[in-house]
Design a protein around this motif. Structure first.
Motif, PDB file in Angstrom:
ATOM      1  N   LEU A 243     -13.435 -10.187  31.441  1.00 26.91           N
ATOM      2  CA  LEU A 243     -12.191  -9.705  30.838  1.00 26.91           C
ATOM      3  C   LEU A 243     -12.275  -9.780  29.314  1.00 26.91           C
ATOM      4  O   LEU A 243     -11.915  -8.828  28.609  1.00 26.91           O
ATOM      5  CB  LEU A 243     -11.002 -10.522  31.353  1.00 26.91           C
ATOM      6  N   LEU A 244     -12.754 -10.897  28.801  1.00 24.62           N
ATOM      7  CA  LEU A 244     -12.911 -11.047  27.351  1.00 24.62           C
ATOM      8  C   LEU A 244     -13.881 -10.006  26.792  1.00 24.62           C
ATOM      9  O   LEU A 244     -13.636  -9.404  25.739  1.00 24.62           O
ATOM     10  CB  LEU A 244     -13.388 -12.458  26.996  1.00 24.62           C
ATOM     11  N   TYR A 245     -14.982  -9.776  27.509  1.00 19.16           N
ATOM     12  CA  TYR A 245     -15.986  -8.797  27.080  1.00 19.16           C
ATOM     13  C   TYR A 245     -15.380  -7.398  26.983  1.00 19.16           C
ATOM     14  O   TYR A 245     -15.510  -6.726  25.960  1.00 19.16           O
ATOM     15  CB  TYR A 245     -17.163  -8.815  28.055  1.00 19.16           C
ATOM     16  N   THR A 246     -14.706  -6.966  28.044  1.00 17.56           N
ATOM     17  CA  THR A 246     -14.146  -5.611  28.032  1.00 17.56           C
ATOM     18  C   THR A 246     -13.020  -5.492  27.007  1.00 17.56           C
ATOM     19  O   THR A 246     -12.856  -4.442  26.383  1.00 17.56           O
ATOM     20  CB  THR A 246     -13.646  -5.182  29.423  1.00 17.56           C
ATOM     21  N   PHE A 247     -12.246  -6.569  26.813  1.00 20.39           N
ATOM     22  CA  PHE A 247     -11.177  -6.540  25.815  1.00 20.39           C
ATOM     23  C   PHE A 247     -11.747  -6.325  24.412  1.00 20.39           C
ATOM     24  O   PHE A 247     -11.259  -5.479  23.655  1.00 20.39           O
ATOM     25  CB  PHE A 247     -10.344  -7.826  25.874  1.00 20.39           C
ATOM     26  N   VAL A 248     -12.767  -7.082  24.057  1.00 17.49           N
ATOM     27  CA  VAL A 248     -13.374  -6.932  22.731  1.00 17.49           C
ATOM     28  C   VAL A 248     -13.993  -5.541  22.591  1.00 17.49           C
ATOM     29  O   VAL A 248     -13.816  -4.866  21.568  1.00 17.49           O
ATOM     30  CB  VAL A 248     -14.418  -8.034  22.462  1.00 17.49           C
ATOM     31  N   LYS A 249     -14.693  -5.078  23.634  1.00 18.32           N
ATOM     32  CA  LYS A 249     -15.343  -3.766  23.584  1.00 18.32           C
ATOM     33  C   LYS A 249     -14.325  -2.622  23.521  1.00 18.32           C
ATOM     34  O   LYS A 249     -14.676  -1.508  23.150  1.00 18.32           O
ATOM     35  CB  LYS A 249     -16.266  -3.581  24.787  1.00 18.32           C
ATOM     36  N   THR A 250     -13.074  -2.893  23.877  1.00 15.00           N
ATOM     37  CA  THR A 250     -12.029  -1.880  23.757  1.00 15.00           C
ATOM     38  C   THR A 250     -11.829  -1.482  22.298  1.00 15.00           C
ATOM     39  O   THR A 250     -11.563  -0.316  22.006  1.00 15.00           O
ATOM     40  CB  THR A 250     -10.692  -2.410  24.334  1.00 15.00           C
TER      41      THR A 250
END
Length: 133
Positions: free
Chosen positions: A45-52
């Motif tokens: 979740l943290l990974y996809t949030f930052v990559k957003t």
């Protein structure tokens, strides 16, 4: 690092967030899912949030997420939420947490490893397609 919005990662973030909410609410009675799987998924979740919002090196991001996750876990060991005056049940108290566990750190590491391996597998697949195509 470059600021760049990604709809793909925003949608993935929403899906993973909803999965985490489902785990916390409807699947809380399943010990393995609540205690371990949620911690594995939260790093994703943290990974996809930052990559957003940011275009960044994947390996550095994954390492940063692992370090951040460990820092939050150690903050639980030192009861930072209480020392900052957050009341039990408040949003920040829940976000920071209140119970340290080495198993949680292993789950964060497992989630980061799965992310890393998934990215490497995806890169190899793209390379094979480029060579073949």
């Amino acid at each position: 690092m470059e600021f760049k919005f990604s709809l793909k990662y925003l949608l993935l973030t929403i899906v993973i967030f909803l999965a985490e909410v489902l785990i916390a609410t409807k699947l809380a009675h399943i010990f393995f899912v609540r205690a371990y799987l949620g911690d594995v998924i939260v790093v994703m979740l943290l990974y996809t949030f930052v990559k957003t919002f940011v275009k960044i090196n994947d390996e550095k991001l994954i390492l940063g997420i692992l370090i951040f996750s460990c820092m939050v876990e150690f903050a639980q060991y030192f009861t930072v939420a209480e020392k900052l005056g957050f009341r039990p049940g408040s949003l920040m108290y829940i976000v920071i947490g209140n119970s340290f566990s080495w198993i949680d750190i292993l789950c964060y590491a497992a989630g980061c490893l799965l992310l890393f391996l998934g990215l490497k597998f995806s890169q190899l697949k793209k390379e094979k397609q480029t060579i073949a195509g």
